[in-house]
Write a protein that holds these residues in place. Sequence first.
Motif, PDB file in Angstrom:
ATOM      1  N   VAL A  16      29.737  -2.909  -0.621  1.00 40.79           N
ATOM      2  CA  VAL A  16      30.191  -4.031  -1.450  1.00 40.79           C
ATOM      3  C   VAL A  16      29.081  -5.059  -1.650  1.00 40.79           C
ATOM      4  N   MET A  17      28.236  -5.284  -0.620  1.00 44.50           N
ATOM      5  CA  MET A  17      27.182  -6.307  -0.763  1.00 44.50           C
ATOM      6  C   MET A  17      26.153  -5.896  -1.817  1.00 44.50           C
ATOM      7  N   GLY A  18      25.644  -4.668  -1.675  1.00 40.56           N
ATOM      8  CA  GLY A  18      24.614  -4.201  -2.603  1.00 40.56           C
ATOM      9  C   GLY A  18      25.140  -4.107  -4.021  1.00 40.56           C
ATOM     10  N   LEU A  36      19.855   1.333  -4.389  1.00 36.74           N
ATOM     11  CA  LEU A  36      19.673   2.629  -3.714  1.00 36.74           C
ATOM     12  C   LEU A  36      20.721   2.830  -2.626  1.00 36.74           C
ATOM     13  N   GLU A  37      21.324   4.006  -2.620  1.00 34.98           N
ATOM     14  CA  GLU A  37      22.305   4.367  -1.590  1.00 34.98           C
ATOM     15  C   GLU A  37      21.933   5.761  -1.066  1.00 34.98           C
ATOM     16  N   ARG A  38      21.901   5.908   0.238  1.00 30.41           N
ATOM     17  CA  ARG A  38      21.451   7.211   0.765  1.00 30.41           C
ATOM     18  C   ARG A  38      22.533   8.294   0.715  1.00 30.41           C
ATOM     19  N   GLY A  45      30.058   3.628   3.348  1.00 33.02           N
ATOM     20  CA  GLY A  45      29.722   3.029   4.646  1.00 33.02           C
ATOM     21  C   GLY A  45      30.898   2.213   5.138  1.00 33.02           C
ATOM     22  N   ALA A  46      30.616   1.036   5.688  1.00 31.04           N
ATOM     23  CA  ALA A  46      31.692   0.196   6.220  1.00 31.04           C
ATOM     24  C   ALA A  46      32.721  -0.116   5.141  1.00 31.04           C
ATOM     25  N   THR A  47      32.255  -0.349   3.911  1.00 30.55           N
ATOM     26  CA  THR A  47      33.177  -0.800   2.865  1.00 30.55           C
ATOM     27  C   THR A  47      34.308   0.207   2.640  1.00 30.55           C
ATOM     28  N   GLY A  48      33.956   1.473   2.520  1.00 36.27           N
ATOM     29  CA  GLY A  48      34.968   2.491   2.231  1.00 36.27           C
ATOM     30  C   GLY A  48      35.875   2.787   3.411  1.00 36.27           C
ATOM     31  N   ARG A  49      35.536   2.295   4.580  1.00 35.64           N
ATOM     32  CA  ARG A  49      36.340   2.571   5.780  1.00 35.64           C
ATOM     33  C   ARG A  49      37.125   1.349   6.220  1.00 35.64           C
ATOM     34  N   CYS A  50      37.094   0.299   5.410  1.00 38.88           N
ATOM     35  CA  CYS A  50      37.702  -0.949   5.876  1.00 38.88           C
ATOM     36  C   CYS A  50      39.186  -1.010   5.539  1.00 38.88           C
ATOM     37  N   ALA A  51      39.843  -2.040   6.096  1.00 37.75           N
ATOM     38  CA  ALA A  51      41.298  -2.153   5.938  1.00 37.75           C
ATOM     39  C   ALA A  51      41.690  -2.825   4.624  1.00 37.75           C
ATOM     40  N   GLY A  52      40.712  -3.347   3.895  1.00 35.92           N
ATOM     41  CA  GLY A  52      41.007  -3.943   2.595  1.00 35.92           C
ATOM     42  C   GLY A  52      41.640  -5.320   2.657  1.00 35.92           C
ATOM     43  N   GLY A  53      41.666  -5.902   3.847  1.00 36.84           N
ATOM     44  CA  GLY A  53      42.316  -7.207   3.992  1.00 36.84           C
ATOM     45  C   GLY A  53      41.488  -8.333   3.394  1.00 36.84           C
ATOM     46  N   VAL A  54      42.173  -9.273   2.749  1.00 37.98           N
ATOM     47  CA  VAL A  54      41.489 -10.454   2.188  1.00 37.98           C
ATOM     48  C   VAL A  54      42.303 -11.680   2.594  1.00 37.98           C
ATOM     49  N   GLU A 176      17.492   7.811   0.200  1.00 32.85           N
ATOM     50  CA  GLU A 176      17.389   7.115   1.487  1.00 32.85           C
ATOM     51  C   GLU A 176      16.049   6.388   1.575  1.00 32.85           C
ATOM     52  N   VAL A 177      16.104   5.135   1.901  1.00 36.46           N
ATOM     53  CA  VAL A 177      14.864   4.369   2.073  1.00 36.46           C
ATOM     54  C   VAL A 177      14.286   4.703   3.445  1.00 36.46           C
ATOM     55  N   THR A 178      13.022   5.110   3.444  1.00 35.46           N
ATOM     56  CA  THR A 178      12.385   5.538   4.693  1.00 35.46           C
ATOM     57  C   THR A 178      11.289   4.577   5.137  1.00 35.46           C
ATOM     58  N   GLN A 229      38.448   1.430  14.404  1.00 36.77           N
ATOM     59  CA  GLN A 229      39.175   2.574  13.844  1.00 36.77           C
ATOM     60  C   GLN A 229      40.616   2.216  13.510  1.00 36.77           C
ATOM     61  N   MET A 230      41.223   3.061  12.706  1.00 38.96           N
ATOM     62  CA  MET A 230      42.609   2.812  12.305  1.00 38.96           C
ATOM     63  C   MET A 230      43.271   4.126  11.902  1.00 38.96           C
ATOM     64  N   PHE A 231      44.586   4.055  11.719  1.00 40.85           N
ATOM     65  CA  PHE A 231      45.300   5.255  11.254  1.00 40.85           C
ATOM     66  C   PHE A 231      46.406   4.839  10.303  1.00 40.85           C
ATOM     67  N   TYR A 311      31.729  -2.039  12.299  1.00 36.98           N
ATOM     68  CA  TYR A 311      31.554  -3.466  12.024  1.00 36.98           C
ATOM     69  C   TYR A 311      30.051  -3.748  12.095  1.00 36.98           C
ATOM     70  N   GLU A 312      29.604  -4.776  11.381  1.00 33.49           N
ATOM     71  CA  GLU A 312      28.189  -5.178  11.394  1.00 33.49           C
ATOM     72  C   GLU A 312      28.165  -6.575  12.003  1.00 33.49           C
ATOM     73  N   VAL A 313      27.923  -6.620  13.312  1.00 36.52           N
ATOM     74  CA  VAL A 313      28.232  -7.830  14.072  1.00 36.52           C
ATOM     75  C   VAL A 313      26.970  -8.634  14.414  1.00 36.52           C
ATOM     76  N   HIS A 338      34.587  -8.859   8.333  1.00 39.31           N
ATOM     77  CA  HIS A 338      35.359  -9.386   7.202  1.00 39.31           C
ATOM     78  C   HIS A 338      34.512  -9.498   5.937  1.00 39.31           C
ATOM     79  N   GLY A 339      33.591  -8.564   5.770  1.00 41.99           N
ATOM     80  CA  GLY A 339      32.674  -8.651   4.638  1.00 41.99           C
ATOM     81  C   GLY A 339      33.225  -8.138   3.324  1.00 41.99           C
ATOM     82  N   PHE A 340      34.227  -7.277   3.378  1.00 44.49           N
ATOM     83  CA  PHE A 340      34.755  -6.785   2.101  1.00 44.49           C
ATOM     84  C   PHE A 340      35.213  -7.964   1.251  1.00 44.49           C
ATOM     85  N   MET A 341      35.999  -8.853   1.882  1.00 48.18           N
ATOM     86  CA  MET A 341      36.582  -9.954   1.101  1.00 48.18           C
ATOM     87  C   MET A 341      35.527 -10.952   0.631  1.00 48.18           C
ATOM     88  N   HIS A 342      34.411 -11.059   1.362  1.00 52.12           N
ATOM     89  CA  HIS A 342      33.378 -12.016   0.969  1.00 52.12           C
ATOM     90  C   HIS A 342      32.272 -11.360   0.137  1.00 52.12           C
TER      91      HIS A 342
HETATM   92  C1  LIG Z   1      37.476  -0.264  10.459  1.00 50.99           C
HETATM   93  C2  LIG Z   1      37.029  -1.454   9.639  1.00 50.99           C
HETATM   94  C3  LIG Z   1      37.968  -2.322   9.115  1.00 50.99           C
HETATM   95  C4  LIG Z   1      37.560  -3.416   8.347  1.00 50.99           C
HETATM   96  N1  LIG Z   1      38.507  -4.208   7.754  1.00 50.99           N
HETATM   97  C5  LIG Z   1      38.130  -5.216   6.932  1.00 50.99           C
HETATM   98  C6  LIG Z   1      39.098  -5.978   6.217  1.00 50.99           C
HETATM   99  O1  LIG Z   1      40.297  -5.768   6.345  1.00 50.99           O
HETATM  100  N2  LIG Z   1      38.641  -6.958   5.384  1.00 50.99           N
HETATM  101  C7  LIG Z   1      37.310  -7.217   5.215  1.00 50.99           C
HETATM  102  O2  LIG Z   1      36.974  -8.127   4.461  1.00 50.99           O
HETATM  103  N3  LIG Z   1      36.376  -6.491   5.864  1.00 50.99           N
HETATM  104  C8  LIG Z   1      36.754  -5.503   6.708  1.00 50.99           C
HETATM  105  N4  LIG Z   1      35.805  -4.756   7.371  1.00 50.99           N
HETATM  106  C9  LIG Z   1      34.402  -5.152   7.256  1.00 50.99           C
HETATM  107  C10 LIG Z   1      33.803  -4.680   5.957  1.00 50.99           C
HETATM  108  O3  LIG Z   1      34.066  -3.317   5.783  1.00 50.99           O
HETATM  109  C11 LIG Z   1      32.277  -4.931   5.979  1.00 50.99           C
HETATM  110  O4  LIG Z   1      32.023  -6.269   6.373  1.00 50.99           O
HETATM  111  C12 LIG Z   1      31.658  -4.717   4.610  1.00 50.99           C
HETATM  112  O5  LIG Z   1      32.161  -3.544   4.025  1.00 50.99           O
HETATM  113  C13 LIG Z   1      30.145  -4.633   4.739  1.00 50.99           C
HETATM  114  O6  LIG Z   1      29.622  -4.247   3.493  1.00 50.99           O
HETATM  115  P1  LIG Z   1      28.108  -3.858   3.346  1.00 50.99           P
HETATM  116  O7  LIG Z   1      27.871  -3.595   1.916  1.00 50.99           O
HETATM  117  O8  LIG Z   1      27.285  -4.896   4.047  1.00 50.99           O
HETATM  118  O9  LIG Z   1      27.945  -2.536   4.252  1.00 50.99           O
HETATM  119  P2  LIG Z   1      28.258  -0.999   3.881  1.00 50.99           P
HETATM  120  O10 LIG Z   1      29.494  -0.844   3.104  1.00 50.99           O
HETATM  121  O11 LIG Z   1      28.148  -0.224   5.168  1.00 50.99           O
HETATM  122  O12 LIG Z   1      27.057  -0.603   2.943  1.00 50.99           O
HETATM  123  C14 LIG Z   1      25.762  -0.376   3.443  1.00 50.99           C
HETATM  124  C15 LIG Z   1      25.251   0.877   2.790  1.00 50.99           C
HETATM  125  O13 LIG Z   1      23.878   1.050   3.120  1.00 50.99           O
HETATM  126  C16 LIG Z   1      23.615   2.428   3.109  1.00 50.99           C
HETATM  127  N5  LIG Z   1      22.353   2.664   3.801  1.00 50.99           N
HETATM  128  C17 LIG Z   1      22.096   2.535   5.126  1.00 50.99           C
HETATM  129  N6  LIG Z   1      20.826   2.871   5.389  1.00 50.99           N
HETATM  130  C18 LIG Z   1      20.250   3.212   4.206  1.00 50.99           C
HETATM  131  C19 LIG Z   1      18.957   3.658   3.840  1.00 50.99           C
HETATM  132  N7  LIG Z   1      17.980   3.832   4.732  1.00 50.99           N
HETATM  133  N8  LIG Z   1      18.693   3.915   2.530  1.00 50.99           N
HETATM  134  C20 LIG Z   1      19.684   3.745   1.582  1.00 50.99           C
HETATM  135  N9  LIG Z   1      20.934   3.344   1.896  1.00 50.99           N
HETATM  136  C21 LIG Z   1      21.211   3.085   3.186  1.00 50.99           C
HETATM  137  C22 LIG Z   1      24.816   3.003   3.812  1.00 50.99           C
HETATM  138  O14 LIG Z   1      24.993   4.362   3.544  1.00 50.99           O
HETATM  139  C23 LIG Z   1      25.958   2.138   3.275  1.00 50.99           C
HETATM  140  O15 LIG Z   1      26.619   2.726   2.187  1.00 50.99           O
HETATM  141  C24 LIG Z   1      36.183  -3.660   8.131  1.00 50.99           C
HETATM  142  C25 LIG Z   1      35.239  -2.776   8.665  1.00 50.99           C
HETATM  143  C26 LIG Z   1      35.646  -1.681   9.405  1.00 50.99           C
HETATM  144  C27 LIG Z   1      34.598  -0.738   9.957  1.00 50.99           C
END
Ligand SMILES: Cc1cc2nc3c(=O)[nH]c(=O)nc-3n(C[C@H](O)[C@H](O)[C@H](O)COP(=O)(O)OP(=O)(O)OC[C@H]3O[C@@H](n4cnc5c(N)ncnc54)[C@H](O)[C@@H]3O)c2cc1C
Length: 384
Positions: A16-18, A36-38, A45-54, A176-178, A229-231, A311-313, A338-342
């Motif tokens: 979501v950030m990129g 670029l996405e690897r 990554g985290a975005t597609g695995r999140c709970a979608g809460g805002v 993939e960025v190396t 994790q979740m189910f 999580y990215e803590v 909580h990065g999806f919502m922001h």
């Molecule tokens: C289980 C779970 C539940 C969550 N629930 C919520 C929620 O309810 N509400 C909410 O707001 N947030 C939630 N979050 C947090 C949210 O998902 C993250 O804060 C947010 O998605 C982070 O986005 P991002 O773009 O920074 O990271 P990502 O979505 O992980 O994107 C980073 C991308 O970088 C790519 N990448 C990594 N290395 C390289 C490389 N070398 N070259 C190219 N690409 C690369 C990865 O493949 C990845 O796709 C949850 C997270 C998890 C894990």
Amino acid sequence: MNLPRTADIVIIGGGVMGASAAYHLAQRGVRNVVLLEREEFFGTGATGRCAGGVRYQFSTEINVRLSMASLPMIDRFKEEIGQEVSYRKCGYLLVATRENDVAAFRRNVELQNRLGAPTELLSGDDVRARVPSMVFADALAGTFNRHDGVADPNSVVMGYVGAARRLGAKVVSRAEVTEVRVGGNKVEAVETTLGSIETHLVLNAAGPWASEIGRLAGVDVPIVPIRRQMFTTTPIPAVPDDLPFVIDFAQSLYFHREGAGLLVGMSNTRQAPGYDQRVDEAFELTTMEAAVARLPSMREAGRVSHWAGLYEVTPDAHPIFGTTPVDGFYIVGGFSGHGFMHGPVAGKLMAELIVDGSFATVDVSALDLARFDEGRLVHEYNVV
Ligand SMILES: Cc1cc2nc3c(=O)[nH]c(=O)nc-3n(C[C@H](O)[C@H](O)[C@H](O)COP(=O)(O)OP(=O)(O)OC[C@H]3O[C@@H](n4cnc5c(N)ncnc54)[C@H](O)[C@@H]3O)c2cc1C
């Protein structure tokens, strides 16, 4: 797509950030934006695995302000970006079962109200009346905001990726960025598995992997991956359609409607940092037991799916926005669960910083990378 040989800016990470940053930079007129996405697909990554809460419900002013700017962007996503994102305003109900949380909840509601978010403070009886299908005999208080809810993360990512592309950005998956090449303390190029791109600007938006990308540029980024994790369950007739996103705060246990069933998650406070994204089956059982104790009708339900993500803590559970000690190397990340919502406003803010030199929509200058070395941490209480 062929990899461009040069770029005005390379964004590393298609979550979501990129994706949001790529769209907002292109929308501000930056011509040669490369995202670029690897992985094969964006948003896995985290975005597609999140709970979608805002939600608006945070304990620090800066996080509430980020929500006040970002959630309306999700609300008008269809008009602005042309993509439906299924924003369902079911409200978030946070439940306190410990005395010290009650005082904190009260302070949080005051803060949110002062900033314009209409969160209500509830008594234990109010909580029990609001979710009669759940067992909350020990609830002491609760907070509820009817504008909180859930939206679809993949639609947000794909909406931004598509809109960025229509504005001329180049978006490349399986890249993939190396290496990030730095000369004389300035970014010069990125090397990828598909070739190299000359550029003087790089945005590290690699989420849980941001510290690895930082290392490529020689920048220390204190973002640690922590598995969560979740189910999801089969339909549970006893659960009403309008069930809010319920959080049992002391246990970091949460429930929200997912189709006719539920999505259930709980944070393992003993989870060690690491990149393992396999489901921890033992902890899943612990989560199920805790969930059934709160929602006995779940006993009849089956599990439909389960997954884990990272999580990215950061050390203060607040994100990092801005420049780094390397010229031209920027970072946006570390949203600590909580990065999806922001994400929508975060990409917009990075475009403001890169194009105008300062943040306009929300002043996030206190959330710079330098705060960790300088001891200016900002703690968030409402981390789930
Ligand atoms: C289980 C779970 C539940 C969550 N629930 C919520 C929620 O309810 N509400 C909410 O707001 N947030 C939630 N979050 C947090 C949210 O998902 C993250 O804060 C947010 O998605 C982070 O986005 P991002 O773009 O920074 O990271 P990502 O979505 O992980 O994107 C980073 C991308 O970088 C790519 N990448 C990594 N290395 C390289 C490389 N070398 N070259 C190219 N690409 C690369 C990865 O493949 C990845 O796709 C949850 C997270 C998890 C894990």
